[in-house]
Design a protein around this motif. Structure first.
Motif, PDB file in Angstrom:
ATOM      1  N   LEU A  18       0.837  -1.197   0.000  1.00 45.26           N
ATOM      2  CA  LEU A  18       0.000   0.000   0.000  1.00 45.26           C
ATOM      3  C   LEU A  18       0.875   1.252   0.000  1.00 45.26           C
ATOM      4  CD1 LEU A  18      -2.938   0.898  -0.024  1.00 45.26           C
ATOM      5  CD2 LEU A  18      -2.904   0.884   2.478  1.00 45.26           C
ATOM      6  N   GLY A  19       1.855   1.314   0.904  1.00 42.22           N
ATOM      7  CA  GLY A  19       2.839   2.391   0.879  1.00 42.22           C
ATOM      8  C   GLY A  19       2.323   3.709   1.434  1.00 42.22           C
ATOM      9  N   SER A  20       3.257   4.541   1.877  1.00 36.35           N
ATOM     10  CA  SER A  20       2.902   5.820   2.497  1.00 36.35           C
ATOM     11  C   SER A  20       2.193   6.746   1.515  1.00 36.35           C
ATOM     12  CB  SER A  20       4.168   6.512   3.025  1.00 36.35           C
ATOM     13  OG  SER A  20       4.803   5.743   3.997  1.00 36.35           O
ATOM     14  N   ARG A  21       2.683   6.787   0.293  1.00 35.70           N
ATOM     15  CA  ARG A  21       2.126   7.715  -0.689  1.00 35.70           C
ATOM     16  C   ARG A  21       0.685   7.350  -1.041  1.00 35.70           C
ATOM     17  NH1 ARG A  21       1.816  12.760  -2.037  1.00 35.70           N
ATOM     18  NH2 ARG A  21       1.428  13.128  -4.243  1.00 35.70           N
ATOM     19  N   ARG A  22       0.433   6.071  -1.310  1.00 37.12           N
ATOM     20  CA  ARG A  22      -0.921   5.663  -1.699  1.00 37.12           C
ATOM     21  C   ARG A  22      -1.886   5.795  -0.517  1.00 37.12           C
ATOM     22  NH1 ARG A  22       0.422   1.248  -4.234  1.00 37.12           N
ATOM     23  NH2 ARG A  22       0.224   1.965  -6.376  1.00 37.12           N
ATOM     24  N   LEU A  23      -1.400   5.466   0.684  1.00 37.41           N
ATOM     25  CA  LEU A  23      -2.256   5.613   1.855  1.00 37.41           C
ATOM     26  C   LEU A  23      -2.571   7.091   2.108  1.00 37.41           C
ATOM     27  CD1 LEU A  23      -3.752   4.468   4.233  1.00 37.41           C
ATOM     28  CD2 LEU A  23      -1.595   4.239   5.467  1.00 37.41           C
ATOM     29  N   GLY A  24      -1.612   7.954   1.859  1.00 36.62           N
ATOM     30  CA  GLY A  24      -1.862   9.389   1.980  1.00 36.62           C
ATOM     31  C   GLY A  24      -2.948   9.856   1.022  1.00 36.62           C
ATOM     32  N   LEU A  25      -2.933   9.332  -0.199  1.00 30.10           N
ATOM     33  CA  LEU A  25      -3.957   9.698  -1.183  1.00 30.10           C
ATOM     34  C   LEU A  25      -5.336   9.201  -0.756  1.00 30.10           C
ATOM     35  CD1 LEU A  25      -1.979   8.965  -4.476  1.00 30.10           C
ATOM     36  CD2 LEU A  25      -2.588  11.211  -3.554  1.00 30.10           C
ATOM     37  N   LEU A  26      -5.372   8.001  -0.139  1.00 26.81           N
ATOM     38  CA  LEU A  26      -6.647   7.483   0.356  1.00 26.81           C
ATOM     39  C   LEU A  26      -7.202   8.383   1.457  1.00 26.81           C
ATOM     40  CD1 LEU A  26      -5.884   3.650   0.473  1.00 26.81           C
ATOM     41  CD2 LEU A  26      -7.683   4.743  -0.888  1.00 26.81           C
TER      42      LEU A  26
END
Length: 365
Positions: A18-26
C-alpha cells in the motif's frame, strides 16, 4: 483523530504494497481509517488507482489479520509505546512536507512538533577524527537549542546521540520496530534518549525486525524531520549519502565536514562539497547559517597539576593514545601514577577515553 482511528490507520500502514504515498492519497479522499480498513479492496481501488495484484494482496492481508488494529493497540499499551498520525497536531510539521511522509509514527519519549532540528549522520566504521567531531557537534548543537536527529546506528550516529545527551535533546529514528534495539548494544542509549526528554521514533510497529530495505526508508524520516543534515564522515558508497540526497531533494540544507584527501572515510563528504554542500569546520558554522545565536557557555579554564599538564601536552583532540603511547611520548618517559592521573583528568573533563582505552583531549583548542 481518536485512538481507535489511530490504530486502524496503523493497521492500514502495515498492508503490503500500500505504501505511504498511496495511503496518503486514500486519506485525502476524506474517508476515515475505520471505513478504509473495512472497505472492500476493489472499492478502495476506485478511490486510488491500484494494480490488480495489490487489490488481491490487500484483501488477503485483512482477511488473515482481522484483529490487527486491536492487537496493535494492546501491544503498544503493554510496551509503553505511543502513536502519532499525520492528522495529529503533535505530528512534526517539517516531516509533513516531504513527498512520502509516514502516515503513522510510533514513539517513546516526547515529540516536539515545532522543535528546530538538525540531523547528524555518517559511517558506521568511524575514525578517531570522525568520533571526536560527531561528539563535539552533537554536544554543541544541542547546547544551542537544536534537537539532534540521527539513526541510532553504530559509529557516527551513536556518537552524535551521545554528544547531544550531554547538553540537550536528541531524537533516534529506527529502521525496525519501535521496541527493537538495533544494534543490540544501543538498547541502553535508546532508553536514555526516551527518558531524557528526547524521542525514539519508528514507522514500524512493535516486534518488526530490521530489514535492509527499511534503512533507506528510515533515512527519509531523518532528513525530513530536520532543517539541515550534517555528514560527518562517509565513504564513497556510504548510506549517509542517501540521507544527504533525500535532504537535497526536499530543499533542505546539507553540510559536510572535510577530511584528509588520503582518507577513504571522507570521500563521500568531499563529493558532497564538490556538489555544493556547505563546508563546515565547527558547530558555529551551522548555528550561524540557521540564524541562531550560539548559546554554548564560554569554556572555563580547568586547573591542572604538573603531571596532568605533561600528559595534556602530548595528547591531541582527534588522535587518541594508549597509556603506553602516552608514557613513551613524555619527555622523560616516566610517571609512576599514570593510571590515577588519567582517571583524575577524565573526572575533570579534560580528556576522554574511548572503547579501546585510548585517550584524547576533550575539547579542541
Amino acid at each position: 483523530m481518536d485512538a481507535r482511528q489511530d490504530f486502524y490507520l496503523a493497521a492500514l500502514a502495515q498492508c503490503p504494497g500500500l505504501g505511504s504515498r498511496r495511503l496518503g492519497l486514500l486519506l485525502e479522499t476524506g474517508r476515515d481509517a475505520v471505513s478504509l480498513w473495512q472497505m472492500p479492496a476493489l472499492e478502495m481501488s476506485r478511490l486510488v488507482r491500484m494494480p490488480q495484484g495489490l487489490v488481491e494482496a490487500l484483501q488477503s492481508f485483512r482477511r488473515t489479520h482481522p484483529d490487527l488494529p486491536e492487537s496493535l493497540a494492546e501491544s503498544c499499551q503493554q510496551r509503553g509505546v505511543h502513536l502519532c498520525t499525520i492528522r495529529d497536531a503533535s505530528y512534526p510539521y517539517l516531516l509533513k512536507e516531504i513527498f512520502s511522509a509516514p502516515p503513522v509514527l510510533y514513539f517513546r519519549g516526547t515529540l516536539e512538533p515545532e522543535a528546530r532540528r538538525v540531523a547528524i549522520v555518517g559511517s558506521r566504521r568511524l575514525s578517531p577524527y570522525g568520533e571526536a567531531l560527531a561528539l563535539e557537534f552533537g554536544e554543541q548543537l544541542a547546547a544551542a537549542g537544536l534537537t539532534v536527529v540521527s539513526g541510532a546506528a553504530r559509529g557516527i550516529d551513536t556518537r552524535s546521540h551521545r554528544g547531544a545527551l550531554k547538553t540537550g535533546r536528541t531524537v533516534a529514528v529506527l529502521g525496525c520496530g519501535i521496541d527493537v534495539a538495533y544494534p543490540a548494544e544501543n538498547r541502553r542509549l535508546l532508553m536514555e534518549i526516551a527518558e531524557s526528554g528526547g524521542a525514539v521514533i519508528s514507522e514500524y510497529g512493535p516486534g518488526v525486525q530490521p530489514l535492509p530495505a527499511f534503512f533507506p526508508a528510515r533515512n527519509r524520516i531523518i532528513s525530513g524531520l530536520s532543517e539541515g543534515t550534517l555528514v560527518v564522515e562517509a565513504a564513497a558508497r556510504s548510506g549517509s549519502l542517501i540521507t544527504a540526497e533525500l535532504a537535497l531533494g526536499e530543499g533542505r540544507e546539507v553540510y559536510a565536514l572535510p577530511g584528509s584527501v588520503f582518507s577513504k572515510m571522507s570521500e563521500g563528504c568531499h563529493h558532497l562539497i564538490q556538489q555544493g554542500a556547505s563546508l563546515v569546520t565547527k558547530p558555529c558554522d551551522i548555528l550561524e547559517d540557521m540564524g541562531l545565536v550560539q548559546k554554548v557557555a564560554a569554556k572555563k579554564q580547568k586547573s591542572m597539576t604538573p603531571d596532568e599538564r605533561r600528559i595534556y601536552q602530548v595528547l591531541s583532540f582527534d588522535h587518541p593514545l594508549s597509556a603506553d603511547e602516552i608514557l613513551m611520548s613524555l619527555p622523560d618517559g616516566e610517571m609512576p601514577s599514570l593510571s590515577f592521573t588519567l582517571l583524575q583528568m577524565e573526572l575533570k573533563g579534560l580528556i576522554i577515553e574511548n572503547e579501546l582505552h585510548a585517550y584524547r583531549r576533550a575539547e579542541r583548542e
